[in-house]
Structures are given as C-alpha cells and as structure tokens.
Design an enzyme around this catalytic site. Sequence first.
Site, PDB file in Angstrom:
ATOM      1  N   GLU A   5      -1.872  -1.219  -6.302  1.00 22.57           N
ATOM      2  CA  GLU A   5      -3.343  -1.081  -6.397  1.00 22.57           C
ATOM      3  C   GLU A   5      -3.102  -0.141  -7.331  1.00 22.57           C
ATOM      4  O   GLU A   5      -1.682   0.742  -8.175  1.00 22.57           O
ATOM      5  CB  GLU A   5      -3.859   0.139  -5.389  1.00 22.57           C
ATOM      6  N   ASP A  11      -2.925   1.757   6.524  1.00 22.58           N
ATOM      7  CA  ASP A  11      -1.981   1.218   5.535  1.00 22.58           C
ATOM      8  C   ASP A  11      -2.148   0.208   5.437  1.00 22.58           C
ATOM      9  O   ASP A  11      -2.304  -0.461   5.221  1.00 22.58           O
ATOM     10  CB  ASP A  11      -0.829   2.340   5.761  1.00 22.58           C
ATOM     11  N   ASP A  15       0.823  -1.394   0.095  1.00 26.56           N
ATOM     12  CA  ASP A  15      -0.084  -0.280   0.141  1.00 26.56           C
ATOM     13  C   ASP A  15       0.890   1.020  -0.244  1.00 26.56           C
ATOM     14  O   ASP A  15       1.953   1.297   1.033  1.00 26.56           O
ATOM     15  CB  ASP A  15      -1.204   0.079   1.248  1.00 26.56           C
TER      16      ASP A  15
END
Length: 361
Positions: free
Chosen positions: A267, A349, A183
């Site tokens: 992501e 996170d 992340d």
Amino acid sequence: MLLGFKTELKLNKAQRTAFAKHCGVARHAWNWGLGLTKQILAHNKANPDSKIKFPSAIDLHKWLVVLVKSEYEWYYEVSKSTPQQALMGLRESWKRCFKKTAGVPKFKKKGQRDSFTLEGTVKILGNNKIQVPVIGVLKTYERLPQIKPKSVTISRKADRWFISFRFEVDVQESCQKDVVGVDLGLKVLATLSTCEVVVGTKSYKKYEAKLSRIQWLNRHKVVGSNNWKKAQLEIARLHRKIANIRKDTLHKLTTLLAKNHGTIVIEDLNVSGMLANHKLAKAIADMSFFEFRRQLTYKCELYGSRLVVADRWFPSSKTCSNCGTKKQTLTLKERVFECDHCGFVIDRDLNAAINLSKIAS
C-alpha cells in the site's frame, strides 16, 4: 545499479584522532557556508533591486580557500576533499529546500551525526583493508568487495566508526512468478497473502524503560563533565542498538520478499500523516514503514522482482476478499472482518493482504 556498502572500522587511537579532525573541518565548512548563504538570502530579500547571485559549491569553496583557510591553519591537517564535499552537500541541501522537498538546512553540532567524505586515491587492499587519502590504511571487521571506489564516507554512531561507499552490481533475473500481497500493521509488522505473519521486534518498546531510566539518571549531571559524557555515550549506544535491531528485521523481511516472489504488492501509506496521530505515532515509528518501502524498492530492482504500489485510497481492509463487497465503515478496533453480504469471516490484515495480491493479477 548502484549498491551501497557499509561496514565497521577497526581503529587505533591515532586514527580516531584523525577522524575527529576531519569531522571538525567538515562541520566548520558546512556551518561557515550555511551562515554565508543565509546572509545572502537575507540580503536578497531586503534588497530586491541589488540581489547577489546565490553561490554554487565551487564558488563557496573558492571563498573558503581565500577567507577561511588562511585564518585557520588546521584546515591543512586534513584532506582537501573534506571541506569540498561538505560544501557540495550543503548546496544539494539548498537545492532540495528550493524545490520544497526538504526543509531549510540546519547548523551542525559537535558529536551529532559526525561524518565526512574523502575522494581521491581510494584502494581496497586485500580482504579487510582499505587505503584512503591522508589517513592511510584502515582495517575492517568484514570482508570488503573487490572494487575500485571513487570516494568513501566515514561516519560515527556512538563510539563506533563506519565506512561506506557505492559500487556497480549486475541486476539479477528472477525466475519467480507468484504474486504476494503485504499488509503492514502495528500489532504485527506484516501479514502476507500466503497466510504468513511476520511479527515486528518493536525494539523501541522493548528498551523504552531502560532508555528512560538512563536519561532520568542523567538529568542532574553537569553538561560537559566526564560523567555527563559517559552517560551520553551510554544513551547513544542504546539508541544504536534499538536502530540496529529494527534494521535487521526489515532487511531480513525485504530480502525474503524480493528473492522468493515475482511480484510484491504493498500500500502507498501516508506515513507522515499517520505520525500526526499522537496516540499511534510511537508504534508507527517503531515499525518504520518508510524504511520498509525504501529497502523493498531497491531490492526488487536488484533481484529482478516487480513492486506494485496500490493507490493510497484503495479500500483493502473494507473490501471482502471472497465476494468483493465493500463495507461502508470499519473501525480500527475491529480486528476480524465479517462480510455482511456473504457472511465470510477472516482476519482483517489477511483480508487486506489478499485484496492487495489481487491487484497485480
């Protein structure tokens, strides 16, 4: 797969002069070709019944030989491949523009992103010497791979010159089987699902005051004067230092992930949309999310690991990694995730990284 290699050159005064000439010819050929192609496009728009065929790189070079080389004799002082490659690069820029993957090509200015490409007789001599057309033998500070490159690109950053080329390498097979979620963030560069945290260097933020001071002192200098040139060089050196620190951090992190993990999940961030937020744009650009993904993509291919890109709308931060319940709202200020269903409390996170790691499995 093809891998790029770039290293700094050790030059003398004559070689620096030759490089400047080659950059000048490449820039002149680019600007001439860009001006001509823009005139053709303007003519075709104004006269739809009598359109002129848009020229290819070969057509542009033929016209260059007839119209430009005969007028400017200094074209013959450099390698003939320099203007050829500049026009080929211009044609590729127009292709990207027509496909709407990039904007309209721009005219080049002296001293900004100077570079040129040479092809022909390129040989690597020993560990730190390379022979290129017209210029001759060049020395490097770093050991060169023992291959036969077909072409090389020479570029300048501030007052240093670099040479780069591509070569074939064998793809490795990874024996790692574990999955890790990554992340990316602004407070820290990356949070891994293994509870590891990688703090970004934030090189621009670190040197922002110094850069602002140098630029402020340069505000009243006469453009083109010796003092102005010295100040511009100092600014360029600091920008190069900031970029090198950022790249070093990203290279170390992406290599660590690709070598030591079988599957990496990240992501699909809308970086251009994130940069539209003027309050966070500076911090986002300082972390360089796009460069992180670019490096990780080719390194996963090189080291045999697998890269999984989660959907852009996957709620990794809003979903509880313990029970899977999704929160309706989660503000950016909430750095700790608290699940209303099971009472699970975890760092925001880390929670997102764990959810990303579950996608691959």
